[in-house]
Design an enzyme around this catalytic site. Structure first.
Site, PDB file in Angstrom:
ATOM      1  N   ASP A 158       5.383 -58.517   3.180  1.00  0.00           N
ATOM      2  CA  ASP A 158       4.316 -58.888   2.299  1.00  0.00           C
ATOM      3  C   ASP A 158       4.352 -58.468   0.440  1.00  0.00           C
ATOM      4  O   ASP A 158       3.617 -57.585  -0.031  1.00  0.00           O
ATOM      5  CB  ASP A 158       2.791 -59.102   2.145  1.00  0.00           C
ATOM      6  CG  ASP A 158       2.590 -59.191   3.786  1.00  0.00           C
ATOM      7  OD1 ASP A 158       3.016 -60.670   3.538  1.00  0.00           O
ATOM      8  OD2 ASP A 158       1.834 -59.205   4.513  1.00  0.00           O
ATOM      9  N   LYS A 190       8.622 -60.513  -1.994  1.00  0.00           N
ATOM     10  CA  LYS A 190       9.782 -60.655  -2.253  1.00  0.00           C
ATOM     11  C   LYS A 190      10.025 -62.337  -3.197  1.00  0.00           C
ATOM     12  O   LYS A 190      11.138 -62.171  -3.573  1.00  0.00           O
ATOM     13  CB  LYS A 190      10.493 -61.207  -0.936  1.00  0.00           C
ATOM     14  CG  LYS A 190      10.661 -59.364  -0.481  1.00  0.00           C
ATOM     15  CD  LYS A 190      10.858 -59.506   1.086  1.00  0.00           C
ATOM     16  CE  LYS A 190      10.028 -60.117   2.174  1.00  0.00           C
ATOM     17  NZ  LYS A 190       9.222 -59.900   2.110  1.00  0.00           N
ATOM     18  N   GLY A 205       5.835 -66.002   5.480  1.00  0.00           N
ATOM     19  CA  GLY A 205       4.696 -67.359   4.537  1.00  0.00           C
ATOM     20  C   GLY A 205       5.187 -66.913   3.349  1.00  0.00           C
ATOM     21  O   GLY A 205       4.792 -65.540   3.139  1.00  0.00           O
ATOM     22  N   HIS A 206       5.794 -67.650   2.325  1.00  0.00           N
ATOM     23  CA  HIS A 206       5.820 -67.362   0.471  1.00  0.00           C
ATOM     24  C   HIS A 206       5.137 -68.506   0.078  1.00  0.00           C
ATOM     25  O   HIS A 206       5.119 -69.551   0.815  1.00  0.00           O
ATOM     26  CB  HIS A 206       7.544 -67.153   1.259  1.00  0.00           C
ATOM     27  CG  HIS A 206       8.574 -67.824   1.335  1.00  0.00           C
ATOM     28  ND1 HIS A 206       8.950 -67.455   2.755  1.00  0.00           N
ATOM     29  CD2 HIS A 206       9.132 -69.055   0.907  1.00  0.00           C
ATOM     30  CE1 HIS A 206       9.762 -68.815   3.216  1.00  0.00           C
ATOM     31  NE2 HIS A 206       9.475 -69.545   2.256  1.00  0.00           N
ATOM     32  N   GLN A 239       9.770 -60.328   6.418  1.00  0.00           N
ATOM     33  CA  GLN A 239       9.809 -59.223   6.727  1.00  0.00           C
ATOM     34  C   GLN A 239      10.153 -57.960   5.770  1.00  0.00           C
ATOM     35  O   GLN A 239      10.477 -58.196   4.441  1.00  0.00           O
ATOM     36  CB  GLN A 239       9.522 -58.835   7.987  1.00  0.00           C
ATOM     37  CG  GLN A 239       8.486 -60.131   9.101  1.00  0.00           C
ATOM     38  CD  GLN A 239       9.220 -60.812   9.412  1.00  0.00           C
ATOM     39  OE1 GLN A 239      10.368 -60.951   9.844  1.00  0.00           O
ATOM     40  NE2 GLN A 239       8.559 -62.471   9.133  1.00  0.00           N
TER      41      GLN A 239
HETATM   42  P1  IMP Z   1       5.493 -61.327  14.785  1.00  0.00           P
HETATM   43  O1  IMP Z   1       6.778 -61.586  14.189  1.00  0.00           O
HETATM   44  O2  IMP Z   1       4.943 -62.815  14.831  1.00  0.00           O
HETATM   45  O3  IMP Z   1       6.509 -61.073  16.454  1.00  0.00           O
HETATM   46  O4  IMP Z   1       4.291 -59.836  14.592  1.00  0.00           O
HETATM   47  C1  IMP Z   1       5.047 -58.782  14.890  1.00  0.00           C
HETATM   48  C2  IMP Z   1       4.339 -57.577  13.423  1.00  0.00           C
HETATM   49  O5  IMP Z   1       4.864 -57.774  12.185  1.00  0.00           O
HETATM   50  C3  IMP Z   1       2.933 -57.793  13.191  1.00  0.00           C
HETATM   51  O6  IMP Z   1       2.663 -57.099  12.955  1.00  0.00           O
HETATM   52  C4  IMP Z   1       2.808 -58.939  12.202  1.00  0.00           C
HETATM   53  O7  IMP Z   1       2.059 -59.141  11.436  1.00  0.00           O
HETATM   54  C5  IMP Z   1       4.690 -58.301  11.570  1.00  0.00           C
HETATM   55  N1  IMP Z   1       5.421 -59.389  10.540  1.00  0.00           N
HETATM   56  C6  IMP Z   1       5.482 -60.668  11.182  1.00  0.00           C
HETATM   57  N2  IMP Z   1       5.519 -61.656   9.817  1.00  0.00           N
HETATM   58  C7  IMP Z   1       5.209 -60.771   8.888  1.00  0.00           C
HETATM   59  C8  IMP Z   1       5.633 -61.033   7.095  1.00  0.00           C
HETATM   60  O8  IMP Z   1       5.444 -62.266   6.979  1.00  0.00           O
HETATM   61  N3  IMP Z   1       4.375 -60.323   6.159  1.00  0.00           N
HETATM   62  C9  IMP Z   1       3.463 -59.261   6.817  1.00  0.00           C
HETATM   63  N4  IMP Z   1       3.886 -58.483   8.231  1.00  0.00           N
HETATM   64  C10 IMP Z   1       4.719 -59.301   9.276  1.00  0.00           C
END
Ligand code: IMP
Length: 471
Positions: free
Chosen positions: A12, A15, A39-40, A237
């Site tokens: 977040d 990007k 998500g973007h 991420q």
């Molecule tokens: P997962 O990727 O859904 O397995 O989540 C693992 C960790 O990454 C968690 O702490 C999520 O909140 C974080 N996370 C995954 N995708 C994002 C993103 O796009 N932005 C911020 N945090 C993310």
């Protein structure tokens, strides 16, 4: 030439806006890891597109590639493509044959694993999109790949092994019953039914083949480069969520860092390394998941209702809870789906030093500078105190990171101004204290400042360096 964009913190970082700017110069935008956990939002001609899989450049006429390092949920992908087509766009999206498929049972297992971990406080606060279980199957050599969807006999063989195993995991390890479980957006019975999965996923394979969307990503991208076209690699991420270099176990399940720009696409590492790597930094910290956060400003669990009464005038920087509310309100720091408030904190330089070293940034972009405006003072964790020692980068274990006490530096705040006009006027129009803050970050990381974001809109990014012009 290749430009790689990487989140320097916890995701977040904004990007999308930077990718958006630079995608004009590229012919192909490529994702190298992750799936629909990312998500973007892309704004084009007053229309807003919320995407999680389609690379944002594809909305702007680039070819969008999901590289072999991605995990792809075809249901989500086709739904996004359909929405875009309904709105008059015809994005050119290609999928690597070697990318892995997220199946419905991955979402069920994601939910079950998080629930079982909750009592131990090891749950990562995942997005629930099945990302971890899909990467587990990849590493366990039992995953279904995009190329397998095109070959019904291979698909059936894979499902016949993996589905009963997934069901046994759910029932015998997590103690959950398929008949009783409910998971958002998933029909749990069908998620463990081989015939139903086979029919649905074979059909996706047919659609992918008929629309010529499936590629060998390494060969495809190398050919495009040889054709003198620019590539933009879009990391999802952030570095602190990298499975190796992040705050394990509160991380995502892929390598988010720049090195995966090669492994996750099939491009040679030397070719990716010959290009530019831009670190995207949010001017403060935000976090949606669990785990320690040394510069955290308040306890977000109590924040949801309280934020509604956040002060309209900027609070004193010493009032941490009020500052947190102020940043959340101004920065829109609420989950897009759940509306839950995000955790927020001051900028963490040891995290950024770790990030700059691990990724080898050639440039940085700092976003959300406008969100801090109005505060009398802006703080930055310049270093940590750990066991009486001063440390300048993140410890390798997350528990030690949680023991770190920030050593703050204080910066004079800057006023809230007309940010669109300022962006149009360029870098020198930024208030002097804001420039001092940016220059501190750039000097500490020994990396040039390529861009500054002062608002969510396209015209609110000040671009100082075009990375495609660097050689
Ligand atoms: P997962 O990727 O859904 O397995 O989540 C693992 C960790 O990454 C968690 O702490 C999520 O909140 C974080 N996370 C995954 N995708 C994002 C993103 O796009 N932005 C911020 N945090 C993310």
């Amino acid at each position: 030439m290749i430009v790689t964009i990487v989140g320097a913190q916890l995701g977040d970082e904004g990007k999308g806006a930077v990718v958006d700017h630079y995608s004009d110069r590229a012919a192909v935008t490529v994702r190298y890891q992750g799936g629909d956990n990312a998500g973007h939002t892309v704004v084009e001609d007053d229309s807003e597109y919320k995407l999680s899989l389609v690379p944002s450049g594809a909305v702007r006429g680039n070819t969008g590639v999901l590289g072999n390092g991605c995990v792809i949920n075809p249901r989500v992908l086709f739904a996004e493509l359909e929405t875009l087509r309904e709105r008059g766009l015809d994005p050119d999206v290609r999928l690597a044959k070697r990318a892995h498929v997220v199946l419905p049972y991955h979402r069920v297992l994601d939910a079950a694993e998080e629930a079982s971990k909750a009592a131990t406080e090891l749950d990562a606060g995942t997005t629930g999109r099945g990302i971890g279980p899909a990467y587990e199957d990849k590493a366990g050599r039992r995953g279904v790949r995009i190329g397998d969807l095109l070959d019904p006999s291979v698909l059936r063989r894979r499902l016949e092994y993996t589905v009963p195993r997934a069901r046994a995991l759910l029932e015998d390890v997590y103690g959950q019953s398929v008949a009783e479980l409910s998971v958002e957006d998933v029909n749990v019975e069908q998620a463990f039914d081989i015939e139903s999965l086979f029919d649905e996923y074979r059909e996706y394979g047919t659609r992918l083949r008929d629309s010529e969307m499936v590629i060998n990503s390494g060969r495809f991208l190398t050919d495009r480069l040889a054709n003198d076209e620019n590539l933009l690699l879009e990391g999802a991420q952030g570095t602190a969520l990298d499975i190796d270099h992040g705050i394990y176990p509160f991380v995502t399940s892929s390598n988010t860092t720049a090195g995966n720009g090669a492994t996750g696409t099939g491009l040679p590492v030397t070719t990716v390394g010959d290009g530019e790597v831009i670190g995207i930094i949010k001017a403060y910290l935000s976090r949606v998941g669990t785990g320690p956060l040394p510069t955290e400003l308040d306890d977000v669990t109590n924040a949801a209702g309280a934020d509604a009464t956040a002060p309209e005038t900027p609070p004193a920087s010493s009032d941490q809870t009020a500052v947190a509310k102020y940043l959340r309100q101004r920065g829109g720091e609420y989950g897009t789906v759940t509306g839950r408030p995000r955790r927020v904190g001051w900028l963490d330089m040891p995290m950024l030093r770790h990030s700059a070293r691990t990724n080898g940034f050639t440039g940085i972009a700092v976003n959300h500078l406008d969100v801090l405006a109005g505060l009398d003072e802006v703080r930055v964790a310049h270093a940590y105190k750990l066991n009486g020692e001063t440390v300048l980068t993140m410890p390798a274990t997350t528990d030690r990171w949680g023991d770190c006490e920030p050593v703050y530096r204080s910066f004079t705040g800057w006023p809230d101004i007309d940010w669109t006009a300022t962006a149009q006027a360029g870098y020198s129009a930024l208030p002097e204290p804001a420039r001092a803050y940016l220059e501190y970050i750039s000097e500490e990381l020994a990396v040039q400042l390529y861009a500054v974001g002062v608002g969510p809109d396209r015209e609110q990014t000040i671009v100082r360096v075009d990375p495609f012009e660097q050689s």
